[in-house]
Design a protein around this motif. Structure first.
Motif, PDB file in Angstrom:
ATOM      1  N   ALA A  53       6.486  -1.196  12.587  1.00  0.00           N
ATOM      2  CA  ALA A  53       5.355  -0.403  13.077  1.00  0.00           C
ATOM      3  C   ALA A  53       4.344  -1.359  13.687  1.00  0.00           C
ATOM      4  N   LEU A  54       3.927  -1.057  14.911  1.00  0.00           N
ATOM      5  CA  LEU A  54       2.948  -1.898  15.599  1.00  0.00           C
ATOM      6  C   LEU A  54       1.584  -1.226  15.526  1.00  0.00           C
ATOM      7  N   GLY A  55       0.712  -1.725  14.677  1.00  0.00           N
ATOM      8  CA  GLY A  55      -0.650  -1.196  14.587  1.00  0.00           C
ATOM      9  C   GLY A  55      -0.807  -0.082  13.574  1.00  0.00           C
ATOM     10  N   ALA A  56      -2.070   0.272  13.345  1.00  0.00           N
ATOM     11  CA  ALA A  56      -2.410   1.192  12.251  1.00  0.00           C
ATOM     12  C   ALA A  56      -1.872   2.602  12.460  1.00  0.00           C
ATOM     13  N   THR A  57      -1.902   3.112  13.676  1.00  0.00           N
ATOM     14  CA  THR A  57      -1.439   4.489  13.883  1.00  0.00           C
ATOM     15  C   THR A  57       0.032   4.616  13.499  1.00  0.00           C
ATOM     16  N   ALA A  58       0.841   3.690  14.000  1.00  0.00           N
ATOM     17  CA  ALA A  58       2.281   3.739  13.678  1.00  0.00           C
ATOM     18  C   ALA A  58       2.508   3.460  12.198  1.00  0.00           C
ATOM     19  N   VAL A 105      -2.795  -2.174   7.545  1.00  0.00           N
ATOM     20  CA  VAL A 105      -2.137  -3.268   8.267  1.00  0.00           C
ATOM     21  C   VAL A 105      -2.779  -4.603   7.898  1.00  0.00           C
ATOM     22  N   SER A 106      -4.104  -4.624   7.780  1.00  0.00           N
ATOM     23  CA  SER A 106      -4.796  -5.887   7.479  1.00  0.00           C
ATOM     24  C   SER A 106      -4.347  -6.458   6.127  1.00  0.00           C
ATOM     25  N   ARG A 107      -3.982  -5.592   5.209  1.00  0.00           N
ATOM     26  CA  ARG A 107      -3.607  -6.025   3.852  1.00  0.00           C
ATOM     27  C   ARG A 107      -2.093  -6.247   3.728  1.00  0.00           C
ATOM     28  N   ASP A 108      -1.327  -5.387   4.383  1.00  0.00           N
ATOM     29  CA  ASP A 108       0.111  -5.321   4.078  1.00  0.00           C
ATOM     30  C   ASP A 108       1.027  -5.773   5.212  1.00  0.00           C
ATOM     31  N   ARG A 109       0.458  -6.300   6.260  1.00  0.00           N
ATOM     32  CA  ARG A 109       1.270  -6.695   7.414  1.00  0.00           C
ATOM     33  C   ARG A 109       2.221  -7.844   7.073  1.00  0.00           C
ATOM     34  N   GLY A 110       3.319  -7.912   7.843  1.00  0.00           N
ATOM     35  CA  GLY A 110       4.160  -9.104   7.793  1.00  0.00           C
ATOM     36  C   GLY A 110       5.123  -9.190   6.636  1.00  0.00           C
ATOM     37  N   ARG A 111       5.181  -8.155   5.808  1.00  0.00           N
ATOM     38  CA  ARG A 111       6.177  -8.204   4.717  1.00  0.00           C
ATOM     39  C   ARG A 111       6.895  -6.868   4.651  1.00  0.00           C
ATOM     40  N   PHE A 112       8.127  -6.920   4.190  1.00  0.00           N
ATOM     41  CA  PHE A 112       8.920  -5.699   4.122  1.00  0.00           C
ATOM     42  C   PHE A 112       8.445  -4.838   2.968  1.00  0.00           C
ATOM     43  N   VAL A 113       8.375  -3.539   3.240  1.00  0.00           N
ATOM     44  CA  VAL A 113       7.944  -2.591   2.209  1.00  0.00           C
ATOM     45  C   VAL A 113       9.059  -1.555   2.023  1.00  0.00           C
ATOM     46  N   ASP A 114       9.102  -0.969   0.854  1.00  0.00           N
ATOM     47  CA  ASP A 114      10.130   0.044   0.584  1.00  0.00           C
ATOM     48  C   ASP A 114       9.855   1.299   1.383  1.00  0.00           C
ATOM     49  N   SER A 115      10.905   1.811   2.012  1.00  0.00           N
ATOM     50  CA  SER A 115      10.778   3.044   2.781  1.00  0.00           C
ATOM     51  C   SER A 115      12.172   3.621   2.973  1.00  0.00           C
ATOM     52  N   LEU A 169      13.074   5.064   5.547  1.00  0.00           N
ATOM     53  CA  LEU A 169      13.313   5.183   6.988  1.00  0.00           C
ATOM     54  C   LEU A 169      14.332   4.182   7.529  1.00  0.00           C
ATOM     55  N   ALA A 170      14.420   3.038   6.877  1.00  0.00           N
ATOM     56  CA  ALA A 170      15.358   1.992   7.331  1.00  0.00           C
ATOM     57  C   ALA A 170      15.540   0.999   6.188  1.00  0.00           C
ATOM     58  N   PRO A 171      16.629   0.203   6.234  1.00  0.00           N
ATOM     59  CA  PRO A 171      16.833  -0.780   5.164  1.00  0.00           C
ATOM     60  C   PRO A 171      15.635  -1.728   4.998  1.00  0.00           C
ATOM     61  N   ARG A 172      15.027  -2.116   6.127  1.00  0.00           N
ATOM     62  CA  ARG A 172      13.829  -2.978   6.048  1.00  0.00           C
ATOM     63  C   ARG A 172      12.763  -2.415   6.968  1.00  0.00           C
ATOM     64  N   VAL A 173      11.574  -2.304   6.437  1.00  0.00           N
ATOM     65  CA  VAL A 173      10.470  -1.733   7.213  1.00  0.00           C
ATOM     66  C   VAL A 173       9.243  -2.629   7.070  1.00  0.00           C
ATOM     67  N   MET A 174       8.632  -2.923   8.201  1.00  0.00           N
ATOM     68  CA  MET A 174       7.452  -3.803   8.207  1.00  0.00           C
ATOM     69  C   MET A 174       6.420  -3.259   9.189  1.00  0.00           C
ATOM     70  N   ALA A 175       5.171  -3.538   8.919  1.00  0.00           N
ATOM     71  CA  ALA A 175       4.128  -3.246   9.905  1.00  0.00           C
ATOM     72  C   ALA A 175       3.439  -4.551  10.294  1.00  0.00           C
ATOM     73  N   THR A 176       3.016  -4.597  11.519  1.00  0.00           N
ATOM     74  CA  THR A 176       2.221  -5.740  11.981  1.00  0.00           C
ATOM     75  C   THR A 176       1.140  -5.213  12.926  1.00  0.00           C
ATOM     76  N   VAL A 177       0.404  -6.112  13.523  1.00  0.00           N
ATOM     77  CA  VAL A 177      -0.688  -5.683  14.403  1.00  0.00           C
ATOM     78  C   VAL A 177      -0.138  -5.119  15.714  1.00  0.00           C
ATOM     79  N   HIS A 178      -0.965  -4.340  16.394  1.00  0.00           N
ATOM     80  CA  HIS A 178      -0.592  -3.826  17.709  1.00  0.00           C
ATOM     81  C   HIS A 178      -0.938  -4.897  18.758  1.00  0.00           C
ATOM     82  N   PRO A 179      -0.058  -5.119  19.721  1.00  0.00           N
ATOM     83  CA  PRO A 179      -0.371  -6.117  20.754  1.00  0.00           C
ATOM     84  C   PRO A 179      -1.718  -5.853  21.452  1.00  0.00           C
ATOM     85  N   SER A 180      -2.102  -4.593  21.591  1.00  0.00           N
ATOM     86  CA  SER A 180      -3.397  -4.288  22.238  1.00  0.00           C
ATOM     87  C   SER A 180      -4.566  -4.878  21.461  1.00  0.00           C
ATOM     88  N   SER A 181      -4.430  -4.967  20.144  1.00  0.00           N
ATOM     89  CA  SER A 181      -5.530  -5.521  19.343  1.00  0.00           C
ATOM     90  C   SER A 181      -5.719  -7.001  19.673  1.00  0.00           C
TER      91      SER A 181
END
Ligand code: URA
Length: 197
Positions: free
Chosen positions: A129-134, A145-155, A157-169
């Protein structure tokens, strides 16, 4: 149960979507792009001005930054599937410009079946997921995102799921902090690259 939904069929069907009002002011539906065999799926918020005109996701300034970050992390964009939570550009006029507006919860919910269908068709190994909305759309309202970005979280939706910042930011970051912000995105994507290598 359909084995693998065809992405081209989905894109064609989404082209006629009227599940919310956003289609009225957008030029076209911007469906996801990339091979059905992609192991990595990247999800942004919604198409921007350039994407709305060109009909493809992440092809404007944010897309160029994403390309740069993917390359630096060792991920070939053409081997990823790139899409958005919402498939129409939501904007408001500001002089001659079309100013981005964030999609609301109802618009995101109306578009969700398309994202779920893309997930079912691609079945990525890693979902990013790229950014807070996603991130909130995929991982819940409490996700930060500020707290949990960059590490895989249980979901589910897929075997591995991660969120990071949006390129626009990163594009909005002050000059003196932009290099570090870009490196942060590269570092998160490198974690993804390591598991799909
Ligand atoms: N921002 C997004 O979230 N998606 C795009 O496709 C372009 C810009």
């Amino acid at each position: 149960m359909v084995d693998r939904i065809d992405l081209a069929d989905l894109a064609a069907a989404a082209g006629a979507c009227r599940a919310c009002d956003l289609w009225e002011r957008a030029s076209q539906t911007v469906f996801g792009a990339g091979p059905a065999t992609a192991t990595v799926m990247l999800v942004g918020e919604q198409p921007g001005d350039v994407e709305d005109r060109e009909g493809a996701p992440f092809v404007g300034p944010a897309g160029r930054l994403l390309d740069q970050a993917l390359e630096a992390a060792g991920i070939a964009r053409e081997r990823t599937y790139v899409t958005n939570v919402v498939k129409h550009f939501k904007w408001t006029p500001r002089g001659k410009r079309r100013l981005h507006q964030s999609p609301n919860a109802a618009e995101q919910a109306a578009c969700r079946p398309w994202l779920d269908a893309e997930l079912a068709a691609v079945q990525p190994e890693v979902l990013v997921a790229l950014g807070a909305t996603a991130a909130k759309a995929l991982l819940g309202r409490d996700f930060r995102v500020s707290r949990d970005r960059g590490r895989f979280v249980d979901s589910p939706l897929a075997p591995r799921v991660m969120a990071t910042v949006h390129p626009s930011s990163i594009l909005r970051t002050d000059d003196d902090r932009r290099t570090a912000a870009l490196q942060g995105l590269v570092d998160d994507l490198a974690v993804v690259a390591a598991v799909v290598a």
